[in-house]
Scaffold this motif. Structure first.
Motif, mmCIF file in Angstrom:
data_model
loop_
_atom_site.group_PDB
_atom_site.id
_atom_site.type_symbol
_atom_site.label_atom_id
_atom_site.label_comp_id
_atom_site.label_asym_id
_atom_site.label_seq_id
_atom_site.Cartn_x
_atom_site.Cartn_y
_atom_site.Cartn_z
ATOM 1 N N GLY A 144 0.800 -1.222 0.000
ATOM 2 C CA GLY A 144 0.000 0.000 0.000
ATOM 3 C C GLY A 144 0.826 1.262 0.000
ATOM 4 N N ALA A 145 1.826 1.306 0.913
ATOM 5 C CA ALA A 145 2.631 2.532 1.010
ATOM 6 C C ALA A 145 3.436 2.754 -0.249
ATOM 7 N N VAL A 146 3.994 1.632 -0.776
ATOM 8 C CA VAL A 146 4.809 1.761 -2.006
ATOM 9 C C VAL A 146 3.920 2.179 -3.187
ATOM 10 N N ALA A 147 2.742 1.520 -3.303
ATOM 11 C CA ALA A 147 1.847 1.853 -4.420
ATOM 12 C C ALA A 147 1.372 3.282 -4.335
ATOM 13 N N GLN A 148 1.089 3.746 -3.096
ATOM 14 C CA GLN A 148 0.624 5.121 -2.934
ATOM 15 C C GLN A 148 1.720 6.109 -3.296
ATOM 16 N N ALA A 149 2.936 5.821 -2.821
ATOM 17 C CA ALA A 149 4.056 6.725 -3.136
ATOM 18 C C ALA A 149 4.339 6.742 -4.641
ATOM 19 N N TYR A 150 4.300 5.545 -5.235
ATOM 20 C CA TYR A 150 4.547 5.482 -6.687
ATOM 21 C C TYR A 150 3.456 6.212 -7.467
ATOM 22 N N ALA A 151 2.196 6.051 -7.007
ATOM 23 C CA ALA A 151 1.084 6.726 -7.683
ATOM 24 C C ALA A 151 1.200 8.236 -7.552
ATOM 25 N N GLU A 152 1.608 8.688 -6.335
ATOM 26 C CA GLU A 152 1.763 10.132 -6.149
ATOM 27 C C GLU A 152 2.887 10.679 -7.020
ATOM 28 N N THR A 153 3.965 9.918 -7.083
ATOM 29 C CA THR A 153 5.087 10.346 -7.944
ATOM 30 C C THR A 153 4.658 10.402 -9.414
ATOM 31 N N TRP A 154 3.931 9.393 -9.806
ATOM 32 C CA TRP A 154 3.464 9.361 -11.220
ATOM 33 C C TRP A 154 2.489 10.505 -11.505
ATOM 34 N N ARG A 155 1.630 10.845 -10.510
ATOM 35 C CA ARG A 155 0.702 11.961 -10.691
ATOM 36 C C ARG A 155 1.451 13.267 -10.844
ATOM 37 N N LEU A 156 2.442 13.459 -9.991
ATOM 38 C CA LEU A 156 3.242 14.696 -10.101
ATOM 39 C C LEU A 156 3.980 14.763 -11.445
ATOM 40 N N ALA A 157 4.470 13.589 -11.875
ATOM 41 C CA ALA A 157 5.158 13.566 -13.172
ATOM 42 C C ALA A 157 4.196 13.912 -14.306
ATOM 43 N N LEU A 158 2.970 13.353 -14.191
ATOM 44 C CA LEU A 158 1.971 13.672 -15.216
ATOM 45 C C LEU A 158 1.619 15.149 -15.205
ATOM 46 N N GLU A 159 1.432 15.719 -13.987
ATOM 47 C CA GLU A 159 1.126 17.148 -13.904
ATOM 48 C C GLU A 159 2.254 17.982 -14.493
ATOM 49 N N HIS A 160 3.491 17.585 -14.152
ATOM 50 C CA HIS A 160 4.636 18.340 -14.707
ATOM 51 C C HIS A 160 4.701 18.204 -16.235
ATOM 52 N N ALA A 161 4.433 16.979 -16.707
ATOM 53 C CA ALA A 161 4.453 16.772 -18.156
ATOM 54 C C ALA A 161 3.338 17.564 -18.834
ATOM 55 N N GLU A 162 2.148 17.614 -18.161
ATOM 56 C CA GLU A 162 1.042 18.374 -18.758
ATOM 57 C C GLU A 162 1.365 19.855 -18.807
ATOM 58 N N VAL A 163 1.964 20.363 -17.665
ATOM 59 C CA VAL A 163 2.346 21.789 -17.648
ATOM 60 C C VAL A 163 3.367 22.074 -18.739
ATOM 61 N N THR A 164 4.358 21.156 -18.845
ATOM 62 C CA THR A 164 5.392 21.336 -19.877
ATOM 63 C C THR A 164 4.787 21.283 -21.285
ATOM 64 N N ALA A 165 3.855 20.313 -21.451
ATOM 65 C CA ALA A 165 3.219 20.178 -22.761
ATOM 66 C C ALA A 165 2.388 21.410 -23.105
ATOM 67 N N ARG A 166 1.633 21.915 -22.103
ATOM 68 C CA ARG A 166 0.825 23.105 -22.359
ATOM 69 C C ARG A 166 1.706 24.326 -22.666
ATOM 70 N N ALA A 167 2.824 24.440 -21.938
ATOM 71 C CA ALA A 167 3.745 25.549 -22.210
ATOM 72 C C ALA A 167 4.307 25.443 -23.629
ATOM 73 N N ALA A 168 4.682 24.183 -23.986
ATOM 74 C CA ALA A 168 5.204 23.993 -25.352
ATOM 75 C C ALA A 168 4.135 24.283 -26.392
ATOM 76 N N LEU A 169 2.899 23.831 -26.064
ATOM 77 C CA LEU A 169 1.818 24.085 -26.996
ATOM 78 C C LEU A 169 1.554 25.586 -27.145
ATOM 79 N N THR A 170 1.578 26.291 -25.989
ATOM 80 C CA THR A 170 1.386 27.759 -26.036
ATOM 81 C C THR A 170 2.492 28.422 -26.844
ATOM 82 N N GLU A 171 3.724 27.957 -26.628
ATOM 83 C CA GLU A 171 4.852 28.517 -27.390
ATOM 84 C C GLU A 171 4.680 28.260 -28.884
ATOM 85 N N ASP A 172 4.250 27.033 -29.206
ATOM 86 C CA ASP A 172 4.049 26.714 -30.628
ATOM 87 C C ASP A 172 2.926 27.551 -31.224
#
Length: 292
Positions: free
Chosen positions: A67-95
């Protein structure tokens, strides 16, 4: 470049750019494809980013973990997705900003070209009007030159006729002068003969005197007639010479006018010789100087 590139090709090119460790942009994807318009590639790249988020969510399904490992991994993956989405949106805005700037530049260039094209068309129309006017003026001046040439030819013919008449009058005057000289010579002969016969024929003096008086009267009458004819011939010659001088003045004035017109017409002819060649002008005949 071609418009309407398939979305599968754009998606594969974006995956290839991402696999190299670079952020997929419109220019990078177009370079990877080697074709495609910025608008088409930008539109499909937005769809690729949306599909990428869905693909990443699919990879987030993990097997059973503590449970603890899955929760930590899920939280890390969520943050990575949020960062990737922010990066993607910034790139999209730049484009999008780059695409908008490119469209703005193209619009401005198009307006400039449209203005330049309108000015060029106006210049062409104005030049056509000027060329038409120049052609009309050239035709008018050529017609005037032809008219002056005809008048000059007519005046030259009149001058030649007057010169012929003057020559005939001179011949007639020479004949009358010869007759007058012969008459004077005859009178002198008669007078000499009369003087010689005066001493030899005193008895016939009265007859001879009457005869002499008659001959003198005839002589005076003949001299008067010859003088009158000579005066008439001189008046005719004077009138003919005045007419010839007047005609020569008119011919000289027309030749000066013709030369002036030709000097004005010559530059217009050289500018429009490709459109309509003009024949050479007739050689000018100088007015012959009438002998006095």
């Amino acid at each position: 470049m071609a418009i309407g590139v398939p979305e599968t090709d754009v998606f594969q090119a974006a995956d290839a750019v991402l696999a190299r460790g670079e952020r997929p942009t419109v220019e990078r994807v177009r370079v990877q494809l080697g074709r495609g318009s910025p608008a088409r590639v930008g539109q499909l790249l937005e769809q690729w980013w949306e599909h990428l988020a869905q693909r990443l969510k699919g990879h987030a399904l993990l097997p059973e973990l503590p449970g603890a490992v899955a929760q930590a991994y899920a939280e890390t993956w969520r943050l990575a997705l949020e960062h990737a989405e922010v990066t993607a949106r910034a790139a999209l805005t730049e484009d999008r900003n780059a695409l908008f700037a490119a469209q703005t530049t193209l619009t401005q260039e198009r307006k400039l070209w449209e203005i330049a094209l309108t000015e060029a068309q106006a210049n062409v129309a104005e030049s056509s009007v000027k060329l038409t006017q120049a052609d009309a003026q050239l035709h008018e001046r050529q017609a005037l030159v032809d008219q002056l040439e005809a008048q000059r030819t007519d005046l030259l013919q009149q001058r030649d006729r007057l010169q012929e008449q003057l020559e005939r009058h001179r011949v007639e005057m020479d004949g009358l002068q010869a007759k007058h000289s012969a008459a004077q010579e005859h009178i002198r002969t008669v007078e000499d003969r009369a003087h010689q016969q005066v001493d030899q024929a005193r008895q016939e003096i009265k007859l001879l005197q009457h005869r002499l008086e008659r001959e003198q009267r005839d002589h005076h009458k003949l001299v008067t007639q010859l003088s009158t004819q000579q005066d008439e011939i001189r008046n005719v010659m004077r009138t003919a010479e005045q007419a010839a001088a007047h005609q020569a003045g008119r011919v000289a004035a027309l030749e000066a006018t013709l030369s002036q017109w030709r000097s004005q017409v010559s530059p217009s002819k050289r500018q429009s010789r490709k459109a309509s060649p003009v024949g050479k002008s007739k050689p000018r005949n100088r007015a012959k100087k009438t002998p006095q």
